[in-house]
Design an enzyme around this catalytic site. Structure first.
Site, PDB file in Angstrom:
ATOM      1  N   HIS A  20       0.823  -1.211   0.000  1.00 30.05           N
ATOM      2  CA  HIS A  20       0.000   0.000   0.000  1.00 30.05           C
ATOM      3  C   HIS A  20       0.864   1.271   0.000  1.00 30.05           C
ATOM      4  O   HIS A  20       0.366   2.353  -0.286  1.00 30.05           O
ATOM      5  CB  HIS A  20      -0.901  -0.017   1.233  1.00 30.05           C
ATOM      6  CG  HIS A  20      -2.329   0.375   0.986  1.00 30.05           C
ATOM      7  ND1 HIS A  20      -2.955   0.306  -0.229  1.00 30.05           N
ATOM      8  CD2 HIS A  20      -3.269   0.833   1.850  1.00 30.05           C
ATOM      9  CE1 HIS A  20      -4.206   0.701  -0.117  1.00 30.05           C
ATOM     10  NE2 HIS A  20      -4.417   1.041   1.136  1.00 30.05           N
ATOM     11  N   ASN A  66      -6.841   6.594   3.628  1.00 30.23           N
ATOM     12  CA  ASN A  66      -8.264   6.854   3.417  1.00 30.23           C
ATOM     13  C   ASN A  66      -8.662   8.324   3.482  1.00 30.23           C
ATOM     14  O   ASN A  66      -9.800   8.669   3.155  1.00 30.23           O
ATOM     15  CB  ASN A  66      -9.104   6.047   4.410  1.00 30.23           C
ATOM     16  CG  ASN A  66      -8.948   4.557   4.193  1.00 30.23           C
ATOM     17  OD1 ASN A  66      -8.323   4.107   3.232  1.00 30.23           O
ATOM     18  ND2 ASN A  66      -9.513   3.776   5.094  1.00 30.23           N
ATOM     19  N   ASP A  91      -0.925   2.399  -5.424  1.00 31.47           N
ATOM     20  CA  ASP A  91      -0.855   0.956  -5.661  1.00 31.47           C
ATOM     21  C   ASP A  91      -2.120   0.494  -6.391  1.00 31.47           C
ATOM     22  O   ASP A  91      -3.180   1.089  -6.242  1.00 31.47           O
ATOM     23  CB  ASP A  91      -0.713   0.202  -4.330  1.00 31.47           C
ATOM     24  CG  ASP A  91      -1.860   0.466  -3.375  1.00 31.47           C
ATOM     25  OD1 ASP A  91      -2.631  -0.458  -3.090  1.00 31.47           O
ATOM     26  OD2 ASP A  91      -1.995   1.625  -2.909  1.00 31.47           O
ATOM     27  N   ASN A 112      -9.487   3.256  -1.691  1.00 32.03           N
ATOM     28  CA  ASN A 112      -9.982   4.260  -0.749  1.00 32.03           C
ATOM     29  C   ASN A 112      -9.244   5.580  -0.807  1.00 32.03           C
ATOM     30  O   ASN A 112      -9.829   6.637  -0.581  1.00 32.03           O
ATOM     31  CB  ASN A 112      -9.977   3.703   0.678  1.00 32.03           C
ATOM     32  CG  ASN A 112     -11.035   2.645   0.868  1.00 32.03           C
ATOM     33  OD1 ASN A 112     -12.070   2.654   0.209  1.00 32.03           O
ATOM     34  ND2 ASN A 112     -10.777   1.702   1.753  1.00 32.03           N
TER      35      ASN A 112
END
Length: 186
Positions: A20, A66, A91, A112
């Site tokens: 991530h 997020n 990613d 997100n």
């Protein structure tokens, strides 16, 4: 000409080499190779660098993935950079590991970080460099997969792909998105 490059990821040592965080990794690699440094500012680690007459501002949001849109909006507004000069490095599960795809706009695709940027900016019309991380995980284990470190094999190959990503970032700022896509998209 000013540009904002936002590498997405999560802050903290526990996330440092996770899939991530490939957006952070790309910017860190570029900084190391061109000898500029990030410093902690409001909502992000930031750096500034001049390249071929372009003023490039880099951010690694500290808002966690997020809520990335908050930092992106703040720096676009503060630095007075138009959204067309924004590039987000993120990613991508839908691409094989190491596949890089530059797009001028698009949907968040369930990501997100991109979802939040789209909500905050009020548009999906901003460039993104999607860095393939693969999707080799059992059903329902997506979160574990993206927050897991790259495998040893992937870590060995990662520098080559990060260098290519960095070439794409610089090309975006100097040649524009269309020409960069023509040259680099696989």
């Amino acid at each position: 000409m000013k540009y904002l490059i936002a590498g997405l990821g999560n802050i903290g040592p526990e996330y440092a080499f996770t899939r991530h965080n490939v957006g952070f990794m790309a910017l860190d690699r570029l900084a190391a190779q061109h000898d500029f440094r990030f410093s902690f500012e409001r909502l992000a680690y930031t750096a500034e660098w001049k390249h071929k007459g372009r003023q490039i501002h880099f951010i690694k949001p500290t808002t966690y993935m997020n809520l990335s849109g908050k930092a992106v909006r703040y720096y676009l507004d503060t630095l007075k950079i138009p959204v067309e000069n924004l590039l987000v490095v993120v990613d991508e599960l839908q691409l094989d590991f190491g596949t890089l795809r530059l797009k001028p706009k698009g949907s968040h695709g369930g990501h997100n970080g991109l979802r939040n940027i789209e909500e905050v900016l009020g548009t999906p019309n901003y460039a993104r460099l999607r860095f393939g991380i693969g999707n080799d995980f059992p059903r329902g284990r997506q979160v574990e997969y993206v927050l897991k470190p790259f495998s040893d094999r992937e870590m060995d190959e990662l520098p080559t792909f990060l260098d290519r990503a960095d070439d794409m970032l610089l090309s975006f700022c100097t040649l524009g998105i269309q020409q960069t896509m023509n040259i680099f998209n696989q």
